[in-house]
Structure formats: C-alpha cells, structure tokens
Design a protein around this motif. Structure first.
Motif, mmCIF file in Angstrom:
data_model
loop_
_atom_site.group_PDB
_atom_site.id
_atom_site.type_symbol
_atom_site.label_atom_id
_atom_site.label_comp_id
_atom_site.label_asym_id
_atom_site.label_seq_id
_atom_site.Cartn_x
_atom_site.Cartn_y
_atom_site.Cartn_z
ATOM 1 N N GLY A 4 0.667 -1.061 -0.153
ATOM 2 C CA GLY A 4 -0.102 0.021 0.022
ATOM 3 C C GLY A 4 0.881 1.433 -0.036
ATOM 4 N N MET A 5 2.255 0.945 0.442
ATOM 5 C CA MET A 5 2.810 2.307 0.600
ATOM 6 C C MET A 5 3.773 2.700 -0.432
ATOM 7 N N SER A 6 4.312 1.642 -1.227
ATOM 8 C CA SER A 6 5.516 1.629 -1.933
ATOM 9 C C SER A 6 5.174 2.578 -3.074
ATOM 10 N N GLY A 7 4.096 2.540 -3.799
ATOM 11 C CA GLY A 7 3.708 3.008 -4.864
ATOM 12 C C GLY A 7 3.834 4.752 -4.645
ATOM 13 N N LEU A 8 3.469 5.242 -3.600
ATOM 14 C CA LEU A 8 3.507 6.567 -3.368
ATOM 15 C C LEU A 8 5.111 6.830 -3.111
ATOM 16 N N ALA A 51 -3.395 1.831 10.793
ATOM 17 C CA ALA A 51 -4.471 2.856 10.466
ATOM 18 C C ALA A 51 -3.935 4.148 10.187
ATOM 19 N N ALA A 52 -3.160 4.513 11.299
ATOM 20 C CA ALA A 52 -2.553 5.972 11.039
ATOM 21 C C ALA A 52 -1.794 6.137 9.776
ATOM 22 N N ILE A 53 -1.163 4.828 9.117
ATOM 23 C CA ILE A 53 -0.549 5.163 7.682
ATOM 24 C C ILE A 53 -1.670 5.235 6.826
ATOM 25 N N GLY A 54 -2.868 4.429 6.846
ATOM 26 C CA GLY A 54 -4.012 4.564 6.054
ATOM 27 C C GLY A 54 -4.558 5.935 6.110
ATOM 28 N N VAL A 55 -4.773 6.685 7.006
ATOM 29 C CA VAL A 55 -5.199 8.018 7.164
ATOM 30 C C VAL A 55 -4.348 8.977 6.504
ATOM 31 N N ALA A 56 -3.047 8.712 6.861
ATOM 32 C CA ALA A 56 -2.171 9.619 6.152
ATOM 33 C C ALA A 56 -2.087 9.738 4.631
ATOM 34 N N HIS A 95 -2.907 10.607 -7.028
ATOM 35 C CA HIS A 95 -3.769 10.584 -6.237
ATOM 36 C C HIS A 95 -4.935 9.253 -6.093
ATOM 37 N N LEU A 96 -4.820 8.634 -7.590
ATOM 38 C CA LEU A 96 -5.501 7.576 -7.382
ATOM 39 C C LEU A 96 -4.778 6.361 -6.622
ATOM 40 N N ALA A 97 -3.522 6.331 -7.045
ATOM 41 C CA ALA A 97 -2.422 5.312 -6.197
ATOM 42 C C ALA A 97 -2.478 5.730 -4.690
ATOM 43 N N SER A 98 -2.571 7.006 -4.069
ATOM 44 C CA SER A 98 -2.549 7.030 -2.591
ATOM 45 C C SER A 98 -4.044 6.642 -2.104
ATOM 46 N N ALA A 128 -6.796 2.567 0.925
ATOM 47 C CA ALA A 128 -7.766 1.525 1.379
ATOM 48 C C ALA A 128 -6.956 0.189 1.813
ATOM 49 N N VAL A 129 -6.000 -0.087 1.015
ATOM 50 C CA VAL A 129 -5.097 -1.150 1.374
ATOM 51 C C VAL A 129 -4.954 -1.145 3.014
ATOM 52 N N LEU A 130 -4.289 -0.094 3.562
ATOM 53 C CA LEU A 130 -3.666 -0.041 4.724
ATOM 54 C C LEU A 130 -4.752 -0.216 5.734
ATOM 55 N N LEU A 131 -6.026 0.475 5.419
ATOM 56 C CA LEU A 131 -7.024 0.470 6.474
ATOM 57 C C LEU A 131 -7.724 -0.962 6.507
ATOM 58 N N MET A 132 -7.730 -1.701 5.374
ATOM 59 C CA MET A 132 -8.242 -2.913 5.353
ATOM 60 C C MET A 132 -7.389 -3.984 6.094
ATOM 61 N N THR A 133 -5.810 -3.586 5.754
ATOM 62 C CA THR A 133 -4.990 -4.441 6.780
ATOM 63 C C THR A 133 -4.839 -4.266 8.132
#
Length: 508
Positions: A289-293, A348-353, A478-481, A486-491
């Motif tokens: 979830g993080m690497s594309g950004l 969850a914190a990463i997902g929100v950021a 924007h799309l990738a972020s 979404a991936v981070l919050l589900m994880t």
C-alpha cells in the motif's frame, strides 16, 4: 542447586556475548547500506530518465527489478546462512553489494541499468535475513531483543532519511551515478569491522541446501510478480497468463517439496502459527500500500513542485524521524498495551495519512505534506518493529535465518507488487494527457521525459505541455494514494483479528 541451574543459562548467555551491542552496530550498517540504496534511486530517477532515456516500462523495471530478485532469493539466502554461517554470508554479500554498486553507477543504457539492479538484488538478498538472524542469536533476553530490533528498524528508517539528503547533495554537485558510490565506504567499514566483531552462527544440524527448492523459489517469485506487473500494465495477454501459471506452478511445487523434505529450505509449519502468518501478511500488504506513493513522491517533489534534489530529500525527513522514534519504543508499547493494538493502530495511522496525501497538488504547502509523512513514519515504525519481533520470537534461534527471510520476502514482495500495481496506476493515468501540437511521443512515457521534451518546444507550447503532464501525473498519484489508503485500512482491520492474543515475551 536447582534454582541456581535454572538461572545460570540466562546469565551465561549475557556474559558470553559482552560485545553484542558493538556487533549490533555493525549489523545496522548493513541495514543502512540497503536502505540508502533504495531511497537514493527515487531521487536519481529524473536524472536517469534524462541521461539513459528509458521507456515508461523500463523505468518501472529499474525501480522494481531489485525487489523482484530479492523477493525470489531471500528464502534461499536466509536458509544458506543457517547452513554455512550467517556471518560469512553477510560479509560476502556486503562485499558483492559494494562492487556491484559501481556497475550501477556507470550503467550507460536502460538495459544495463536493469541488469545492474538485478545483480544488486542478488547481493542484497544475503544481507537482511542475516542481520535479523544474527540479532536473534546475539540477544537471548526478549526485552533486549525487542530493543535491538527497534534499533535495527530505526536504522533502516534513518537510512531512508540519510539517503535522500546525501543523495540530493550529490545530485546537485555530481552526476547521478555518484549516489550509488556512497555504498562503498559503508561496505568497507562493515566488512573490516564485522570480521572482528561479529560472532559466527549457524544451524548445528542444517541438512543439505536443496538446489531444486532454490530454483523453484526463484522461478516462482520472478514469474508470478512479472505476470502481475504485466497484467497491471498491459492486461491479461497469452504471455502474461502463461508466465503467471508458470510462477504459480513453481511456487506450488516449492511448497509441496518443503513438506516432503526431512530438512526443508523453509519449514512451512511456521505458517500454522497465527501470529507468524498474521505478521507476515501485515508486512506484505503494508508495504504494498505504501510503495507506489514512496516511489513517485520524489518525482512529485522535484518535477511537480520544482524542488531541487537536496530540498526534496529534506522534505521526506519527517517520515524517517517518525519511524525512528516509534521503532525505539514499539516493543515497550506492545507489552504495555497489546501487539494487535500497536500494529493495527500503526497501520490505521498510515492509511489515514495516505488518504490525506491523495489531496496533494502543485500548490500544497509543506506543513500538510510534512505532517502526513510524519504520521506515515510513526505508523510504520510501530507496526514493522512489532511484526519483526513476533516473527523472530515464533521460531527456534537455529532457524532464524529462514524465518527472517520470510519476513523480508514479504517486505520485498510487497514493494515489488506495490510498484507494479500502484505504479502502473500512476503510469496509466499519466499517459492519457493531451499535449500541444508537436508533443513528442516520448513525453507520454514519464514525467521526466515530458520535462526534457518541453525544453525543445517554444515557450507557450512548453508551458502547456508541462501543465498537462504535471496535472496528469498528480491525478495518477491521487489514485495510487487512495488505493494505498484503502489497502492499509483493510490491513489494520485484518491485523486486529489475526494478532488477537499475540504477546511479546517478557523474559528469556
């Protein structure tokens, strides 16, 4: 007598390794080596684009082939360290890493650059499993081990800060190849000091190193990840489907072979441990979830917001600061609260950021960007440190290399898939922009190519081209972020259930 003999092993282990903290300092140099190399590439990408003229696909390969190869070889190299000696594998790998960095620095074509990155992946696959496995064998007290893992993770995060800053300085004063040459002094110190300070450790009854398992693991990982990458970029063609099926078949054969071998390369029974499986899955999805950004952020800072390389490196500093601070206290937090609370909260914190970063544009002020990156770093520091501790604590110290390799494979596979999937989202969105008359076809390959192409156009057309290309690139970001959020919050939700009841050890 019974009480004395019960207490003696803990004291003896501590007394036998009086230099364990100095040895840890050497191990974190290896982590620094890998982290710096990974981060400087992002800053150097616009310069590599301008000099080597890679296509959009070649640029993605330059970014992710290193992770592909590492993902395919980590389990094999971790198991090799268990068999022939982790110190030996670490020092040989470090020496090779430094030598191949020179090949990266002087690559003259996109093809040669991709090959050099692949070879660097072979050397890099020896480093990370060996460092974590040696920590497992150096620190027998669980609290000391948690602190050591926190320092290990914090150094990796510090490397992500040091890399862009040093790399930015070098890019402003030298050519892009210089960012790879900074590996050489670190490698030299690691090898020279490590020879004297690191203890050798290996599995006393390792069994043979099964070459067929090595081949199945490598072919399976490379083919499967390649198929995912191609499917995300070009859709499901016959070659993509065939390659994907080949990879799946090879990995299936690898698993079946491990279940039948008396001394497998990787003990598949480890995955029956819910904490182990949950931690590995959390690592993989988090990095995905993080690497594309992360891969495209440096391009955004330089080519969209117009920051020079050194300033772009400094702009990414809050993420590393947050990760270092969180990593050092993560073990204490997991014991005070719970493993699942710390890991799920961090994710969850990463997902929100990441959701906040999905609002970036050219005019976004730095306070918002810096705050979001700080939260990403804190969340990553908490989650990665605790999951690494869970994974290492789940296995006997003699199999620490293989277990560490599983952890690192999840990380590298997540990075490769993240760049392939989320990176392909950015690339696909970017290519759709409409430029002015006379826009070269190459400008649609990458933002770096568009910046270069704009220099050859008249002023009005140049500004229109740059505006359209930047707007399209930011839309892809924007799309990738958003997808990463979404991936981070589900994880985070999945980790809450998978890590239920999981606790870190309090005593040896």
């Amino acid at each position: 007598m019974t009480g004395t003999s019960t207490l003696r092993p803990v004291r003896t282990e501590s007394e036998l390794r009086p230099g364990r903290w100095l040895a840890l300092a050497v191990l974190v140099l290896a982590v620094l080596l890998v982290a710096v190399d990974a981060t400087v590439l992002g800053l150097a990408t616009p310069y590599i684009s301008e000099d080597l003229h890679p296509s959009g696909t070649q640029l993605l390969w330059i970014g992710d082939v290193y992770s592909f190869v590492i993902a395919g070889l980590l389990v094999s190299m971790g198991s090799l360290g268990d068999r022939v000696g982790r110190k030996r594998v670490l020092l040989c790998g470090a020496a090779a890493f430094g030598a191949i960095s020179v090949l990266n620095a002087y690559a003259t074509t996109p093809g040669l650059m991709i090959l050099a990155r692949a070879l660097l992946g072979v050397a890099g696959a020896t480093l990370m499993p060996a460092t974590l496995a040696l920590i497992r064998n150096l620190f027998h007290d669980p609290r000391e081990r948690s602190l050591a893992i926190g320092i290990w993770g914090a150094t990796a995060s510090a490397g992500t800060a040091v890399g862009p800053i040093v790399g930015g300085f070098l890019l402003e004063h030298f050519w892009w190849g210089s960012v790879f040459l900074i590996n050489l002094p670190v490698m030299a110190v690691l090898v020279l000091v490590g020879i004297r300070t690191l203890p050798e450790s290996r599995d006393p009854d390792p069994g043979p190193w099964d070459l067929m398992s090595v081949l199945l693991s490598l072919v399976g990982m490379l083919a499967l990840v390649y198929a995912v990458k191609e499917a995300a970029t070009h859709g499901f063609g016959p070659l993509t489907l065939t390659t994907g099926l080949l990879g799946a078949a090879a990995l299936y054969g690898f698993v079946r072979r491990q279940l039948t071998l008396p001394t497998p390369l990787l003990d598949m029974r480890l995955f029956r441990h819910r904490g182990f499986s949950g931690a590995v899955l959390a690592d993989l999805l988090t990095v995905l979830g993080m690497s594309g950004l992360v891969f495209f952020l440096s391009q955004f800072l330089q080519l969209v917001q117009g920051r020079p390389p050194f300033e772009a490196g400094l702009a990414e500093l809050p993420a590393a600061v947050g990760a270092v601070a969180a990593g050092l206290v993560a073990g204490h937090a997991a014991r005070r609260f719970s493993v699942r609370a710390v890991v799920s909260g961090g994710l969850a914190a990463i997902g929100v950021a990441l959701a906040v970063l999905a609002t970036l544009d050219r005019s976004t002020g730095y306070p918002l960007l810096g705050a979001a990156l700080l939260i990403v770093g804190v969340g990553a520091g908490f989650s990665f440190t605790v999951t690494s501790d869970v994974i290492l604590s789940s296995v006997d110290k003699n199999r620490a290399g293989a277990a560490s390799a599983v952890s690192e494979t999840a990380y590298e596979l997540g990075a490769a898939l993240g760049i392939a999937l989320l990176g392909s989202i950015v690339t696909a969105a970017y290519r759709g922009f409409t430029g002015p008359a006379g826009t070269p076809v190459a400008a649609h390959e990458s933002l770096g190519a568009a910046v270069e192409a704009s220099a050859g156009l008249p002023a009005p057309a140049s500004e229109v081209l740059l505006g359209a290309a930047r707007e399209s690139f930011v839309h892809g970001l924007h799309l990738a972020s958003g997808a990463g959020a979404a991936v981070l919050l589900m994880t985070a939700v999945a980790a809450w259930f998978l890590l239920k009841g999981q606790r870190l050890e309090n005593a040896a």
